[in-house]
Design an enzyme around this catalytic site. Structure first.
Site, PDB file in Angstrom:
ATOM      1  N   GLU A 178     -15.711  -5.761 -10.604  1.00 57.07           N
ATOM      2  CA  GLU A 178     -14.294  -5.970 -10.906  1.00 57.07           C
ATOM      3  C   GLU A 178     -14.145  -7.117 -11.894  1.00 57.07           C
ATOM      4  O   GLU A 178     -14.874  -8.110 -11.814  1.00 57.07           O
ATOM      5  CB  GLU A 178     -13.519  -6.305  -9.628  1.00 57.07           C
ATOM      6  CG  GLU A 178     -13.512  -5.187  -8.598  1.00 57.07           C
ATOM      7  CD  GLU A 178     -12.690  -5.563  -7.380  1.00 57.07           C
ATOM      8  OE1 GLU A 178     -11.484  -5.270  -7.369  1.00 57.07           O
ATOM      9  OE2 GLU A 178     -13.254  -6.162  -6.446  1.00 57.07           O
ATOM     10  N   LEU A 222       0.834  -1.207   0.000  1.00 55.19           N
ATOM     11  CA  LEU A 222       0.000   0.000   0.000  1.00 55.19           C
ATOM     12  C   LEU A 222       0.868   1.256   0.000  1.00 55.19           C
ATOM     13  O   LEU A 222       0.583   2.224  -0.713  1.00 55.19           O
ATOM     14  CB  LEU A 222      -0.924  -0.003   1.220  1.00 55.19           C
ATOM     15  CG  LEU A 222      -1.979   1.105   1.264  1.00 55.19           C
ATOM     16  CD1 LEU A 222      -2.956   0.977   0.101  1.00 55.19           C
ATOM     17  CD2 LEU A 222      -2.739   1.076   2.598  1.00 55.19           C
ATOM     18  N   ALA A 223       1.932   1.229   0.804  1.00 59.36           N
ATOM     19  CA  ALA A 223       2.843   2.377   0.857  1.00 59.36           C
ATOM     20  C   ALA A 223       3.497   2.604  -0.506  1.00 59.36           C
ATOM     21  O   ALA A 223       3.598   3.740  -0.986  1.00 59.36           O
ATOM     22  CB  ALA A 223       3.901   2.152   1.930  1.00 59.36           C
ATOM     23  N   TRP A 238     -50.143  -5.902  23.169  1.00 59.79           N
ATOM     24  CA  TRP A 238     -49.809  -5.738  24.584  1.00 59.79           C
ATOM     25  C   TRP A 238     -48.368  -6.186  24.811  1.00 59.79           C
ATOM     26  O   TRP A 238     -47.806  -6.911  23.994  1.00 59.79           O
ATOM     27  CB  TRP A 238     -50.745  -6.588  25.462  1.00 59.79           C
ATOM     28  CG  TRP A 238     -52.204  -6.305  25.275  1.00 59.79           C
ATOM     29  CD1 TRP A 238     -53.019  -6.779  24.286  1.00 59.79           C
ATOM     30  CD2 TRP A 238     -53.014  -5.461  26.092  1.00 59.79           C
ATOM     31  NE1 TRP A 238     -54.294  -6.299  24.430  1.00 59.79           N
ATOM     32  CE2 TRP A 238     -54.333  -5.486  25.543  1.00 59.79           C
ATOM     33  CE3 TRP A 238     -52.787  -4.700  27.240  1.00 59.79           C
ATOM     34  CZ2 TRP A 238     -55.389  -4.779  26.104  1.00 59.79           C
ATOM     35  CZ3 TRP A 238     -53.839  -4.001  27.805  1.00 59.79           C
ATOM     36  CH2 TRP A 238     -55.117  -4.028  27.243  1.00 59.79           C
ATOM     37  N   HIS A 285     -17.066   0.360   1.762  1.00 56.80           N
ATOM     38  CA  HIS A 285     -17.096   1.278   0.619  1.00 56.80           C
ATOM     39  C   HIS A 285     -18.524   1.614   0.168  1.00 56.80           C
ATOM     40  O   HIS A 285     -18.893   2.793   0.061  1.00 56.80           O
ATOM     41  CB  HIS A 285     -16.367   0.676  -0.594  1.00 56.80           C
ATOM     42  CG  HIS A 285     -14.960   0.254  -0.315  1.00 56.80           C
ATOM     43  ND1 HIS A 285     -14.156   0.882   0.608  1.00 56.80           N
ATOM     44  CD2 HIS A 285     -14.195  -0.733  -0.850  1.00 56.80           C
ATOM     45  CE1 HIS A 285     -12.974   0.303   0.624  1.00 56.80           C
ATOM     46  NE2 HIS A 285     -12.966  -0.684  -0.247  1.00 56.80           N
ATOM     47  N   LYS A 335      -8.420  -0.264   6.988  1.00 56.81           N
ATOM     48  CA  LYS A 335      -9.281  -1.428   7.170  1.00 56.81           C
ATOM     49  C   LYS A 335      -8.490  -2.702   6.879  1.00 56.81           C
ATOM     50  O   LYS A 335      -7.454  -2.618   6.206  1.00 56.81           O
ATOM     51  CB  LYS A 335     -10.531  -1.312   6.293  1.00 56.81           C
ATOM     52  CG  LYS A 335     -10.355  -1.669   4.816  1.00 56.81           C
ATOM     53  CD  LYS A 335     -11.696  -1.626   4.123  1.00 56.81           C
ATOM     54  CE  LYS A 335     -11.615  -2.116   2.695  1.00 56.81           C
ATOM     55  NZ  LYS A 335     -11.545  -3.548   2.502  1.00 56.81           N
TER      56      LYS A 335
END
Length: 791
Positions: free
Chosen positions: A244, A38-39, A617, A268, A175
């Site tokens: 996708e 991700l980085a 009731w 998402h 996440k």
């Protein structure tokens, strides 16, 4: 020292900063997981974009990449990524080169593995600021690491890496935030031990997508057009879709744990839906108002059940799992890779409007959008050619927020020309060419006003900018997170054993995954049965109750959802019979969690129920205000009464709140309720009483060794519960036993022990109050699901 010299140089480069601007303080950005996927793909580029945007803002920056790897290999990996960073096309090459050079010099790698590593990082930041005479504005810690590492890292930051008083801390979390409600609650509780709510920024990168981020501003800027039509009278349906073409190959270890609902719909698509259906705050720039309105919209959604979803799995998935996870040849995965879910809302604005959320892998195209389709009230007498021309009112009317990819291959906002020409901010959105050669939803683009961003920005760049500016409305609060999991977990639980429909993938799917709305839920349009994942395996419908009697009374047993369906049908049948006999139906309902799914079933599927002639009731009530979340009446109201047409004067809540006090004996609430029953219910004999069973054998609010209500006169009593809230009001056992019919509902593995015990004991209400339920001239029927009965 090197970092300090660079900082000094950057601070006073005249081209970028004046000395006055250089006084706003220093921000340290720490990226944990700095060498991860991700980085590499998004986060370093997003941080570089932040630096380019804010270099002249008056803040100075340092960027600290961190991972578990030792200094030398980690540093090499990180700088390999940094050297590939790029500037936007409109950035001047010379300026880009200078900024990139500075960014690299302001970045350094740290091994963060032990408590001592975090202490050393803190010391380094403090020393740098002291040497350069800089005031600290704040610190950003971006957790690009698996959630199992969150707690340990949080502990280290809290104990030795917090900024000093007066500077802010922002902790960014990726996440997944849990696997279901229970795991999300546990993770939230652990993090709350280290960080305040305002310090946590949970990322859903969809909120950074330009089309999603513009939904609220669009609604706000076009209030004059949307206010009259953004409601149940004009909207036919709302769709939020992410398709996708790729499959899960290479990610099956993650996908087997999460599946498509947890991966895409719970976060998402739900977030995009909330922006569409939430009430619009007076000030859409107020993060607090936006977050609160989103939460209210989420809490207004109807609960989901198994029939709310259709599930599929592409055919190659199972073999991919066997190969990548080294599962045995006979292993069968029931993890869905496709889901279509029907959602409805209780809100007055959206009552009756279907919300459809759809996502899947190995589909025919890559595309994402949120689409509001309006009812077409026009009838056009022209011929087809005239009818399709220009702004004809006979054409479909819709507003589409196009996330990207697909036929348009760009984020976009599209509004049908026969609706209105929208107001769009000219500095950030431009009107696109009305091309007739491109089609979307069967219509040429020329049928729409279409707008695309002046400058496309990656979602992570948008979110990192919002973190810098402290915009919490672009992130998920703890309260919203738990509300979302509370909404989705019942569906995940009820479909966990359900075999998904197999589909070949891509264009070969044809109509196999088409679905339609039927009977309050959804079903695949093609009726032929899909291939089961394991035809030899027993499915729930293959099981039958092992006995037809329980404690000498009739027993109905099935899997929970089938059992609830049968119980609801039997209740409707009893109501119809009673109304035919006496003109009315007196129904006494218990509180607790078990009846909630029954209430929802009655509201959604039983349109023949004679509600107009039904008196409702309560069997028992907690001594709290009726608006309290613990109130049995409030639960009954939320899940049933507000969705069916019971005359107001036929609803009889227990009078636990009189004279501004709760269940005080001299207020005589029990006598009032008993008098109402005597006055309205013939012989004080209810037509049907619905009961549950506690793990200790209690029923209604009659507990073991209770001083009141287990014998004596048929009346209403105050009792004491061993758990909070302690004070309760309840029908007594003798009054329950005067009923024509008593149905007892028992659900879940947690009730297996008491169910087994009750099958062996006799009439001992002082020990197990439920054992004293025995209608004197009526019928008792037990509804027990397989988990409670068989364990």
């Amino acid at each position: 020292k090197m970092l300090g010299r660079v900082l000094c140089t950057v601070l006073f480069v005249g081209a970028f900063l004046s000395p006055a601007e250089a006084s706003q303080g220093h921000i340290s950005v720490v990226l944990l997981g700095a060498t991860g996927d991700l980085a590499k793909k998004y986060l370093w580029q997003g941080l570089f974009q932040l630096y380019m945007d804010q270099v002249s803002s008056g803040h100075s920056f340092t960027f600290h990449g961190a991972a578990l790897a030792a200094l030398e290999p980690g540093q090499r990996l990180m700088f390999d990524v940094l050297k590939k960073l790029s500037c936007p096309p409109d950035e001047a090459p010379d300026r880009c080169a200078v900024l990139k050079d500075q960014f690299l010099k302001l970045s350094q790698y740290h091994q963060l593995k032990t408590a001592e590593n975090y202490t050393a990082l803190n010391t380094e930041i403090e020393t740098l600021l002291r040497q350069e005479g800089l005031k600290e504005a704040g610190r950003i810690f971006y957790f690009s690491v698996p959630p199992f590492a969150y707690t340990e890292i949080a502990r280290h930051i809290n104990s030795s890496c917090r900024p000093p008083a007066g500077a802010w801390l922002r902790v960014v979390l990726e996440k997944p935030f849990g696997h279901d409600l229970q795991s999300a609650q546990q993770l939230a509780a652990e993090l709350a031990g280290f960080f305040r709510e305002e310090e946590m920024y949970r990322v859903d990168h969809y909120l950074g997508k330009q089309a999603v981020a513009h939904i609220l501003p669009f609604r706000d800027q076009n209030r004059q057009f949307l206010d009259p039509i953004w409601n149940q009278h004009h909207v036919e349906r709302v769709e939020v879709v992410l398709k996708e073409t790729v499959d899960a190959k290479g990610r099956t270890s993650f996908y087997e744990q999460y599946g498509v609902i947890r991966d895409v719909l719970q976060n998402h698509l739900t977030e995009a839906l909330m922006f569409l259906v939430m009430e619009l705050p007076a000030n859409v720039s107020s993060a607090q108002e936006v977050v609160q309105h989103k939460l209210q919209a989420l809490q207004a959604l109807w609960g989901l059940e198994r029939g709310s979803a259709v599930l599929g799995q592409y055919q190659a998935y199972n073999s991919q799992v066997q190969e990548e996870l080294q599962e045995a040849r006979g292993y069968v995965s029931t993890t869905p890779t496709f889901a279509g879910v029907l959602i409805r809302s209780d809100s007055l604005r959206w009552e009756g409007v279907p919300f459809l959320l759809t996502s899947g892998k190995a589909l025919d195209e890559r595309v994402g959008y949120a689409r509001v389709l309006f009812r077409n009230r026009a009838y056009c007498t022209q011929s087809g050619t005239l009818r399709d021309a220009g702004h004809s009112q006979c054409k479909p009317k819709q507003i589409i927020f196009y996330f990207g990819h697909g036929a348009l291959n760009t984020p976009a906002v599209l509004v049908s020309r026969n609706l209105f020409q929208p107001v769009m901010p000219k500095d950030t959105w431009k009107e696109a060419e009305a091309r007739s050669d491109l089609h979307i939803f069967g219509q040429p683009l020329s049928d729409f006003y279409m707008y695309s961003p002046v400058k496309e920005r990656d979602a992570y760049s948008v979110l990192i900018s919002n973190i810098y500016h402290g915009r919490k409305d672009f992130f998920i609060t703890t309260e919203n997170l738990l509300a979302s999991w509370a909404f989705w977990t019942p569906l995940l639980d009820s479909t966990s054993r359900q075999p998904p429909r197999l589909y070949p993938g891509g264009v070969e799917n044809q109509h196999l995954l088409d679905f339609e709305m039927v009977s309050g839920g959804v079903a695949f349009t093609l009726a032929e049965p899909a291939q089961l994942l394991d035809p030899g395996r027993q499915t729930p419908s293959d099981f039958r109750a092992v006995q037809s009697k329980f404690r000498q009374s009739p027993l109905v047993s099935a899997w929970a959802e089938e059992l609830i369906s049968q119980l609801a049908s039997d209740m409707e049948e009893a109501a119809v019979r009673s109304v035919a006999r006496s003109g009315q139906f007196h129904l006494a309902l218990s509180g607790g969690s078990s009846p909630v799914v029954l209430f929802q079933r009655l509201a959604r599927h039983h349109y023949g129920f004679p509600w107009k002639h039904t008196h409702v009731w309560l069997v028992d009530e907690r001594c709290v205000p009726l608006t309290d979340s613990e109130s049995n009446f409030l639960s009954l109201h939320r899940h049933l009464l507000q969705r069916v047409r019971v005359p107001y004067f036929n609803i009889h809540p227990m009078p636990v709140h009189l004279h501004r006090r709760l269940c005080v004996e001299e207020d005589r609430g029990t006598e009032l309720y008993a008098k109402d029953i005597a006055a309205l219910v013939a012989n004080a004999s209810f037509d049907l009483v619905l009961l549950g069973v506690g793990a200790d054998g209690h029923t209604a609010s009659l507990f073991p060794r209770s001083e009141n209500g287990l014998d004596g006169a048929p009346t209403v009593v105050l009792t004491e519960s061993p758990v909070k809230p302690h004070q309760r009001m309840s029908l007594s056992l003798p009054l329950i036993n005067r009923a024509r019919q008593v149905f007892v509902l028992v659900l879940g593995k947690g009730k297996h022990d008491i169910t087994t015990l009750l099958s062996r004991v006799g009439h001992e209400p002082r020990k197990w109050p439920i054992s004293g339920v025995s209608p004197s001239s009526g019928q008792l029927v037990w509804y027990v699901d397989y988990e409670a009965l068989l364990g």
